[in-house]
Design a protein around this motif. Sequence first.
Motif, PDB file in Angstrom:
ATOM      1  N   GLU A  68      64.168 -34.518  24.262  1.00  0.00           N
ATOM      2  CA  GLU A  68      64.925 -33.644  23.136  1.00  0.00           C
ATOM      3  C   GLU A  68      66.320 -33.699  23.524  1.00  0.00           C
ATOM      4  OE1 GLU A  68      63.922 -32.776  20.072  1.00  0.00           O
ATOM      5  OE2 GLU A  68      62.168 -33.518  20.519  1.00  0.00           O
ATOM      6  N   THR A  69      66.682 -33.515  25.035  1.00  0.00           N
ATOM      7  CA  THR A  69      67.847 -33.284  25.391  1.00  0.00           C
ATOM      8  C   THR A  69      68.946 -34.629  25.070  1.00  0.00           C
ATOM      9  OG1 THR A  69      67.004 -31.861  27.096  1.00  0.00           O
ATOM     10  CG2 THR A  69      69.297 -32.674  27.329  1.00  0.00           C
ATOM     11  N   PHE A  70      68.425 -35.895  25.328  1.00  0.00           N
ATOM     12  CA  PHE A  70      68.908 -37.061  25.484  1.00  0.00           C
ATOM     13  C   PHE A  70      68.615 -38.141  24.400  1.00  0.00           C
ATOM     14  CE2 PHE A  70      68.461 -35.649  29.921  1.00  0.00           C
ATOM     15  CZ  PHE A  70      69.595 -35.474  30.101  1.00  0.00           C
ATOM     16  N   LYS A  71      67.899 -37.900  23.479  1.00  0.00           N
ATOM     17  CA  LYS A  71      67.292 -38.893  22.369  1.00  0.00           C
ATOM     18  C   LYS A  71      68.654 -39.105  21.504  1.00  0.00           C
ATOM     19  CE  LYS A  71      64.891 -36.015  19.251  1.00  0.00           C
ATOM     20  NZ  LYS A  71      63.484 -35.673  18.564  1.00  0.00           N
ATOM     21  N   HIS A  72      69.627 -38.287  21.379  1.00  0.00           N
ATOM     22  CA  HIS A  72      70.813 -38.299  20.574  1.00  0.00           C
ATOM     23  C   HIS A  72      71.572 -39.296  20.987  1.00  0.00           C
ATOM     24  CE1 HIS A  72      72.564 -35.700  23.663  1.00  0.00           C
ATOM     25  NE2 HIS A  72      73.506 -36.221  23.182  1.00  0.00           N
ATOM     26  N   TRP A  73      71.458 -39.919  22.378  1.00  0.00           N
ATOM     27  CA  TRP A  73      72.335 -41.061  22.727  1.00  0.00           C
ATOM     28  C   TRP A  73      71.698 -42.258  22.101  1.00  0.00           C
ATOM     29  CZ3 TRP A  73      71.663 -40.379  28.833  1.00  0.00           C
ATOM     30  CH2 TRP A  73      72.476 -39.182  29.245  1.00  0.00           C
ATOM     31  N   PHE A  74      70.518 -42.334  21.630  1.00  0.00           N
ATOM     32  CA  PHE A  74      70.003 -43.561  20.918  1.00  0.00           C
ATOM     33  C   PHE A  74      69.514 -43.294  19.561  1.00  0.00           C
ATOM     34  CE2 PHE A  74      69.062 -43.449  25.460  1.00  0.00           C
ATOM     35  CZ  PHE A  74      69.975 -44.458  25.874  1.00  0.00           C
ATOM     36  N   PRO A  75      70.557 -43.266  18.615  1.00  0.00           N
ATOM     37  CA  PRO A  75      70.170 -43.063  17.246  1.00  0.00           C
ATOM     38  C   PRO A  75      69.129 -44.202  16.608  1.00  0.00           C
ATOM     39  CG  PRO A  75      72.486 -43.459  17.390  1.00  0.00           C
ATOM     40  CD  PRO A  75      71.822 -43.396  18.777  1.00  0.00           C
ATOM     41  N   ARG A  76      68.301 -43.886  15.810  1.00  0.00           N
ATOM     42  CA  ARG A  76      67.462 -44.996  15.377  1.00  0.00           C
ATOM     43  C   ARG A  76      68.102 -45.466  13.944  1.00  0.00           C
ATOM     44  NH1 ARG A  76      62.266 -45.720  17.573  1.00  0.00           N
ATOM     45  NH2 ARG A  76      61.860 -44.208  19.036  1.00  0.00           N
ATOM     46  N   ARG A  77      67.936 -46.831  13.780  1.00  0.00           N
ATOM     47  CA  ARG A  77      68.223 -47.389  12.703  1.00  0.00           C
ATOM     48  C   ARG A  77      67.601 -46.989  11.424  1.00  0.00           C
ATOM     49  NH1 ARG A  77      71.504 -51.549  11.794  1.00  0.00           N
ATOM     50  NH2 ARG A  77      71.654 -52.018  13.887  1.00  0.00           N
ATOM     51  N   PRO A  78      67.993 -46.610  10.395  1.00  0.00           N
ATOM     52  CA  PRO A  78      67.158 -46.119   9.135  1.00  0.00           C
ATOM     53  C   PRO A  78      66.452 -47.419   8.862  1.00  0.00           C
ATOM     54  CG  PRO A  78      69.481 -45.924   8.698  1.00  0.00           C
ATOM     55  CD  PRO A  78      69.376 -46.602   9.982  1.00  0.00           C
ATOM     56  N   ARG A  79      65.050 -47.353   8.235  1.00  0.00           N
ATOM     57  CA  ARG A  79      64.170 -48.222   7.888  1.00  0.00           C
ATOM     58  C   ARG A  79      64.458 -48.944   6.499  1.00  0.00           C
ATOM     59  NH1 ARG A  79      60.186 -49.630  11.636  1.00  0.00           N
ATOM     60  NH2 ARG A  79      59.609 -47.849  12.685  1.00  0.00           N
ATOM     61  N   THR A  80      64.722 -50.069   6.695  1.00  0.00           N
ATOM     62  CA  THR A  80      65.090 -50.955   5.473  1.00  0.00           C
ATOM     63  C   THR A  80      64.666 -52.125   5.546  1.00  0.00           C
ATOM     64  OG1 THR A  80      67.219 -52.047   6.713  1.00  0.00           O
ATOM     65  CG2 THR A  80      67.622 -49.731   5.221  1.00  0.00           C
TER      66      THR A  80
END
Length: 117
Positions: A68-80
């Motif tokens: 939860e602390t670091f996952k903002h370092w790796f934003p996920r690509r929106p599903r398209t």
Amino acid sequence: MAVPVWSGALTCDEINKIERVQKIAVKIILGNSYRNYDEALESLELDTLEERREHICLKFAKRCTKSETFKHWFPRRPRTNTRNDEVFLRPTVKTKRYWISSIPHLVDLLNQDGKSK
């Protein structure tokens, strides 16, 4: 461990110099039974240092994506429905210094790992 921080910034020359240390150590360990580096790694059940660094970095990045602390370092690509099968967005990079820093390098490793599955 500091490997994930500086691994992406290593030059080919630096990688070769670091690997040379392991080559010498393996040659000393095996002594007269040493033939070549690849056979030595296989007989000692070792990976190259570059493979080990990549594995450590990927393991670190995967743990960060779950944190939860670091996952903002790796934003996920929106599903398209596109041909781009990358899971994580690569950050916008404006300088070479940031290009070789840890976050873009780790994002690339995560995306490569996602493609190999």
